[in-house]
Enzyme design. Structure first.
Site, PDB file in Angstrom:
ATOM      1  N   LYS A 116       0.320  -1.382  -0.111  1.00 34.82           N
ATOM      2  CA  LYS A 116      -0.035  -0.162   0.330  1.00 34.82           C
ATOM      3  C   LYS A 116       0.746   1.770  -0.149  1.00 34.82           C
ATOM      4  O   LYS A 116       0.256   1.790  -0.886  1.00 34.82           O
ATOM      5  CB  LYS A 116      -0.843   0.014   1.768  1.00 34.82           C
ATOM      6  CG  LYS A 116      -1.907  -1.360   0.821  1.00 34.82           C
ATOM      7  CD  LYS A 116      -2.848  -1.327   2.243  1.00 34.82           C
ATOM      8  CE  LYS A 116      -2.078  -1.841   4.003  1.00 34.82           C
ATOM      9  NZ  LYS A 116      -1.563  -3.191   3.317  1.00 34.82           N
ATOM     10  N   ILE A 117       2.171   1.101   0.688  1.00 36.75           N
ATOM     11  CA  ILE A 117       2.695   2.160   0.639  1.00 36.75           C
ATOM     12  C   ILE A 117       3.871   3.190  -0.430  1.00 36.75           C
ATOM     13  O   ILE A 117       3.692   4.115  -0.353  1.00 36.75           O
ATOM     14  CB  ILE A 117       3.327   2.822   2.693  1.00 36.75           C
ATOM     15  CG1 ILE A 117       2.420   2.802   3.011  1.00 36.75           C
ATOM     16  CG2 ILE A 117       4.346   3.991   2.696  1.00 36.75           C
ATOM     17  CD1 ILE A 117       3.209   2.457   5.010  1.00 36.75           C
TER      18      ILE A 117
ATOM     19  N   ASP B 229       9.929  -6.775  -4.939  1.00 39.22           N
ATOM     20  CA  ASP B 229       8.966  -7.232  -4.377  1.00 39.22           C
ATOM     21  C   ASP B 229       8.779  -8.596  -4.238  1.00 39.22           C
ATOM     22  O   ASP B 229       8.537  -8.888  -6.154  1.00 39.22           O
ATOM     23  CB  ASP B 229       7.768  -6.418  -3.944  1.00 39.22           C
ATOM     24  CG  ASP B 229       6.866  -6.882  -2.857  1.00 39.22           C
ATOM     25  OD1 ASP B 229       6.893  -8.274  -2.780  1.00 39.22           O
ATOM     26  OD2 ASP B 229       6.374  -5.951  -2.849  1.00 39.22           O
TER      27      ASP B 229
ATOM     28  N   CYS C  95       8.945  -2.031   2.554  1.00 42.35           N
ATOM     29  CA  CYS C  95       8.825  -3.683   2.298  1.00 42.35           C
ATOM     30  C   CYS C  95       8.963  -3.759   4.197  1.00 42.35           C
ATOM     31  O   CYS C  95       9.300  -3.228   5.279  1.00 42.35           O
ATOM     32  CB  CYS C  95       9.289  -4.547   2.402  1.00 42.35           C
ATOM     33  SG  CYS C  95      11.364  -4.723   2.949  1.00 42.35           S
ATOM     34  N   PRO C  96       7.666  -4.542   5.238  1.00 44.83           N
ATOM     35  CA  PRO C  96       8.424  -5.114   6.471  1.00 44.83           C
ATOM     36  C   PRO C  96       9.225  -5.598   6.890  1.00 44.83           C
ATOM     37  O   PRO C  96      10.400  -6.047   6.196  1.00 44.83           O
ATOM     38  CB  PRO C  96       6.836  -5.950   6.556  1.00 44.83           C
ATOM     39  CG  PRO C  96       6.719  -6.942   5.342  1.00 44.83           C
ATOM     40  CD  PRO C  96       7.822  -5.707   3.988  1.00 44.83           C
TER      41      PRO C  96
ATOM     42  N   THR D 158      11.576   4.627   5.694  1.00 40.10           N
ATOM     43  CA  THR D 158       9.773   5.293   6.593  1.00 40.10           C
ATOM     44  C   THR D 158       9.528   3.783   7.102  1.00 40.10           C
ATOM     45  O   THR D 158       8.564   3.822   6.808  1.00 40.10           O
ATOM     46  CB  THR D 158       9.160   5.688   5.970  1.00 40.10           C
ATOM     47  OG1 THR D 158       8.268   5.642   4.813  1.00 40.10           O
ATOM     48  CG2 THR D 158       9.525   6.998   5.126  1.00 40.10           C
ATOM     49  N   SER D 159      10.105   3.002   6.867  1.00 37.23           N
ATOM     50  CA  SER D 159       9.366   1.644   7.113  1.00 37.23           C
ATOM     51  C   SER D 159      10.261   0.956   7.763  1.00 37.23           C
ATOM     52  O   SER D 159       9.367   0.594   9.057  1.00 37.23           O
ATOM     53  CB  SER D 159       9.843   0.322   5.910  1.00 37.23           C
ATOM     54  OG  SER D 159       8.812   0.183   5.966  1.00 37.23           O
ATOM     55  N   ARG D 160      11.195   0.226   8.590  1.00 36.82           N
ATOM     56  CA  ARG D 160      11.623   0.248  10.150  1.00 36.82           C
ATOM     57  C   ARG D 160      13.322  -0.080  10.250  1.00 36.82           C
ATOM     58  O   ARG D 160      13.738  -0.149   9.015  1.00 36.82           O
ATOM     59  CB  ARG D 160      11.039  -2.035  10.543  1.00 36.82           C
ATOM     60  CG  ARG D 160       9.921  -2.032  10.859  1.00 36.82           C
ATOM     61  CD  ARG D 160       9.147  -1.488  11.478  1.00 36.82           C
ATOM     62  NE  ARG D 160       7.947  -1.576  12.147  1.00 36.82           N
ATOM     63  CZ  ARG D 160       6.874  -0.506  12.554  1.00 36.82           C
ATOM     64  NH1 ARG D 160       7.301   0.070  11.135  1.00 36.82           N
ATOM     65  NH2 ARG D 160       5.497  -1.421  12.452  1.00 36.82           N
TER      66      ARG D 160
ATOM     67  N   ASP E 114      13.363   7.710   9.159  1.00 40.43           N
ATOM     68  CA  ASP E 114      12.005   8.102   9.686  1.00 40.43           C
ATOM     69  C   ASP E 114      12.426   7.105  10.800  1.00 40.43           C
ATOM     70  O   ASP E 114      11.332   7.071  11.623  1.00 40.43           O
ATOM     71  CB  ASP E 114      10.688   8.093   8.754  1.00 40.43           C
ATOM     72  CG  ASP E 114       9.847   8.389  10.004  1.00 40.43           C
ATOM     73  OD1 ASP E 114       9.945   9.175  10.823  1.00 40.43           O
ATOM     74  OD2 ASP E 114       9.193   7.715  10.294  1.00 40.43           O
TER      75      ASP E 114
ATOM     76  N   HIS F 209      10.095   8.774  13.685  1.00 37.87           N
ATOM     77  CA  HIS F 209       8.867   7.527  13.544  1.00 37.87           C
ATOM     78  C   HIS F 209       7.906   8.321  13.389  1.00 37.87           C
ATOM     79  O   HIS F 209       7.181   7.911  14.003  1.00 37.87           O
ATOM     80  CB  HIS F 209       9.125   6.287  14.612  1.00 37.87           C
ATOM     81  CG  HIS F 209       8.541   5.421  13.530  1.00 37.87           C
ATOM     82  ND1 HIS F 209       9.404   4.133  13.601  1.00 37.87           N
ATOM     83  CD2 HIS F 209       7.386   5.179  12.925  1.00 37.87           C
ATOM     84  CE1 HIS F 209       7.999   2.870  13.474  1.00 37.87           C
ATOM     85  NE2 HIS F 209       7.540   4.361  12.705  1.00 37.87           N
TER      86      HIS F 209
HETATM   87  P1  NAD Z   1       2.013  -3.620   2.824  1.00 43.72           P
HETATM   88  O1  NAD Z   1       1.812  -5.317   3.511  1.00 43.72           O
HETATM   89  O2  NAD Z   1       0.415  -3.033   2.448  1.00 43.72           O
HETATM   90  O3  NAD Z   1       3.244  -4.464   2.351  1.00 43.72           O
HETATM   91  C1  NAD Z   1       4.339  -4.669   2.348  1.00 43.72           C
HETATM   92  C2  NAD Z   1       5.024  -4.865   0.974  1.00 43.72           C
HETATM   93  O4  NAD Z   1       6.531  -5.203   1.209  1.00 43.72           O
HETATM   94  C3  NAD Z   1       4.064  -6.051   0.084  1.00 43.72           C
HETATM   95  O5  NAD Z   1       3.807  -5.492  -1.541  1.00 43.72           O
HETATM   96  C4  NAD Z   1       4.599  -7.196   0.183  1.00 43.72           C
HETATM   97  O6  NAD Z   1       4.893  -8.632  -0.666  1.00 43.72           O
HETATM   98  C5  NAD Z   1       6.769  -6.737   0.286  1.00 43.72           C
HETATM   99  N1  NAD Z   1       7.607  -7.391   0.808  1.00 43.72           N
HETATM  100  C6  NAD Z   1       7.340  -8.564   1.570  1.00 43.72           C
HETATM  101  N2  NAD Z   1       8.426  -9.098   1.951  1.00 43.72           N
HETATM  102  C7  NAD Z   1       9.250  -9.096   1.126  1.00 43.72           C
HETATM  103  C8  NAD Z   1      10.950  -8.648   1.076  1.00 43.72           C
HETATM  104  N3  NAD Z   1      11.503  -9.226   1.199  1.00 43.72           N
HETATM  105  N4  NAD Z   1      11.032  -8.011   0.046  1.00 43.72           N
HETATM  106  C9  NAD Z   1      10.975  -7.082  -0.340  1.00 43.72           C
HETATM  107  N5  NAD Z   1       9.360  -6.425  -0.367  1.00 43.72           N
HETATM  108  C10 NAD Z   1       8.740  -7.510   0.526  1.00 43.72           C
HETATM  109  O7  NAD Z   1       2.689  -2.748   3.838  1.00 43.72           O
HETATM  110  P2  NAD Z   1       2.288  -0.959   4.202  1.00 43.72           P
HETATM  111  O8  NAD Z   1       1.024  -0.733   4.746  1.00 43.72           O
HETATM  112  O9  NAD Z   1       2.695  -0.577   2.343  1.00 43.72           O
HETATM  113  O10 NAD Z   1       3.732  -0.696   5.260  1.00 43.72           O
HETATM  114  C11 NAD Z   1       5.320  -0.991   4.734  1.00 43.72           C
HETATM  115  C12 NAD Z   1       5.722  -0.912   5.948  1.00 43.72           C
HETATM  116  O11 NAD Z   1       5.819   0.347   6.254  1.00 43.72           O
HETATM  117  C13 NAD Z   1       5.070  -1.775   7.047  1.00 43.72           C
HETATM  118  O12 NAD Z   1       5.640  -3.109   8.086  1.00 43.72           O
HETATM  119  C14 NAD Z   1       5.883  -1.089   8.301  1.00 43.72           C
HETATM  120  O13 NAD Z   1       6.746  -1.319   8.744  1.00 43.72           O
HETATM  121  C15 NAD Z   1       5.992   0.683   7.335  1.00 43.72           C
HETATM  122  N6  NAD Z   1       5.062   1.936   8.603  1.00 43.72           N
HETATM  123  C16 NAD Z   1       5.715   2.924   8.790  1.00 43.72           C
HETATM  124  C17 NAD Z   1       5.223   3.293   8.893  1.00 43.72           C
HETATM  125  C18 NAD Z   1       5.816   5.028   9.468  1.00 43.72           C
HETATM  126  O14 NAD Z   1       5.314   5.642  10.347  1.00 43.72           O
HETATM  127  N7  NAD Z   1       7.111   5.830   9.460  1.00 43.72           N
HETATM  128  C19 NAD Z   1       3.597   3.794   9.781  1.00 43.72           C
HETATM  129  C20 NAD Z   1       2.893   3.098   8.639  1.00 43.72           C
HETATM  130  C21 NAD Z   1       4.232   2.004   8.159  1.00 43.72           C
END
Ligand code: NAD
Length: 330
Positions: A153-154, A173, A201-202, A228-230, A254, A291
């Site tokens: 989604k992001i 991905d 990615c997560p 901005t992920s983890r 972030d 964050h």
């Molecule tokens: P999502 O589940 O919609 O998308 C995650 C994508 O990552 C999926 O398409 C999945 O197939 C892919 N993925 C899985 N394993 C992978 C790998 N080994 N290599 C590459 N891609 C891989 O999640 P989202 O809502 O888009 O959120 C993504 C991440 O953003 C979350 O996991 C979270 O860690 C982070 N996040 C950060 C904040 C913030 O405030 N900074 C807020 C929300 C989420």
């Protein structure tokens, strides 16, 4: 339902306090984070509600189980901070899978624009009537290559934003979405060809340190890296080494490997004992934020609604559509 709400900040109460009352829930707001020292505060509650820098490990799951706490309500999408396997058959975990992907993607672009065009420095300079442009030269994004790791989604929201800047988009991905107008490539190829790399990615055992010494060695000189992920997606020491060698045009973080206990708190009067974090702050082309990618009014409201809807579904025996199980964790 009685909910022990950990890590409360004033901005959490704006939505959770009135909405919780509407649902008829009794929410006890606790400022302390959820960890091994504070888990006992959950005694007498039906559920705990936690955020990204709280954690619940296997030992804490046992304690919650003994205290007859039925659920962990995550106010986040990510659930890497909970031992999902240990919770199986003991405690139900519910999360907020999506609240505002645009909030995080827009913030990722804000970080990129900041480290590229030095708006943070220009702001300070002009307030001092220093109108010099020395050291503030950036680079066009138009027609540059954005590499997006994780096209959920992001990632998709970020792709749309990059396309709005007329950038060419590469993606990696393991579960490609062929409806997207992007070129899927390997991580290595993405590292080699991208001018900007943004992580979406997560955090899993596969993605931990997905950006490391080897991937950095493949990157173009002057690349921009945005996370901005983890935090643990990036091997911080390898990025510091790359920064020292002048490999990066800019880095926007972030999230940070060791952010727990530091981010979301005012540490301005403390001695910083984390040398890597302190070192990161010394680079003129690094922006570290606490964050906050999610932090918009729309996202905060959506988090409150979805968290309380999860609790309502649990209380009323409705389908638990946002349940996190071992399968999802894998
Ligand atoms: P999502 O589940 O919609 O998308 C995650 C994508 O990552 C999926 O398409 C999945 O197939 C892919 N993925 C899985 N394993 C992978 C790998 N080994 N290599 C590459 N891609 C891989 O999640 P989202 O809502 O888009 O959120 C993504 C991440 O953003 C979350 O996991 C979270 O860690 C982070 N996040 C950060 C904040 C913030 O405030 N900074 C807020 C929300 C989420």
């Amino acid at each position: 339902m009685r909910i022990a709400f950990y890590g409360t900040k004033p901005y959490d109460k704006i939505w959770f306090e009135p909405m919780g009352k509407d649902y008829g829930f009794e929410i006890h707001f606790i400022e302390l984070p959820c960890n091994e020292d504070t888990i006992f505060l959950a005694n007498g509650y039906d559920a705990i509600c936690i955020f990204v820098n709280d954690y619940v490990n296997a030992a804490m799951i046992e304690k919650l189980y003994d205290m007859k706490v039925k659920a962990i309500l995550l106010r986040s999408a990510g659930f890497n901070n909970v031992d999902v396997k240990a919770a199986e058959d003991k405690i139900i975990i519910l999360r907020v899978p999506s609240y505002s992907p645009e909030a995080v993607a827009e913030f990722a672009m804000a970080m990129l624009l900041t480290v590229n065009r030095f708006t943070h420095k220009a702001y300070n300079r002009t307030r001092d009537f220093n109108m010099s442009l020395n050291g503030l030269m950036g680079t066009d994004l138009n027609h540059k290559v954005a590499g997006i790791i994780g096209t959920g989604k992001i990632g998709q929201a970020m792709i749309n934003i990059c396309k709005g800047f007329s950038m060419q988009v590469l993606a990696y991905d393991p579960f490609p979405n062929h409806n997207l107008d992007v070129e899927y490539v390997s991580v290595e190829e993405l590292a080699k060809r991208s001018d900007v790399i943004s992580l979406h990615c997560p955090l899993t055992s596969d993605t931990e340190h997905i950006i490391n010494k080897d991937t950095i060695s493949l990157m173009k000189r002057g690349v921009f890296l945005i996370n901005t992920s983890r935090g643990r997606l990036i091997e911080t020491e390898a990025v510091i080494e790359g920064l020292r060698e002048g490999r990066f045009g800019g880095v926007g973080l972030d999230v940070y490997e060791e952010e727990e206990g530091v981010f979301y708190e005012d540490r301005s009067n403390d001695i910083i004992t984390d040398d890597n974090l302190a070192r990161l702050m010394t680079f003129p082309n690094v922006l570290v934020t606490s964050h906050m990618g999610f932090f918009t009014q729309e996202a905060m409201q959506a988090i409150a609604v979805e968290t309380l809807e999860n609790a309502y579904a649990l209380e009323n025996g409705l389908p638990l559509v946002n349940r996190v199980g071992v399968e999802a964790a894998n």
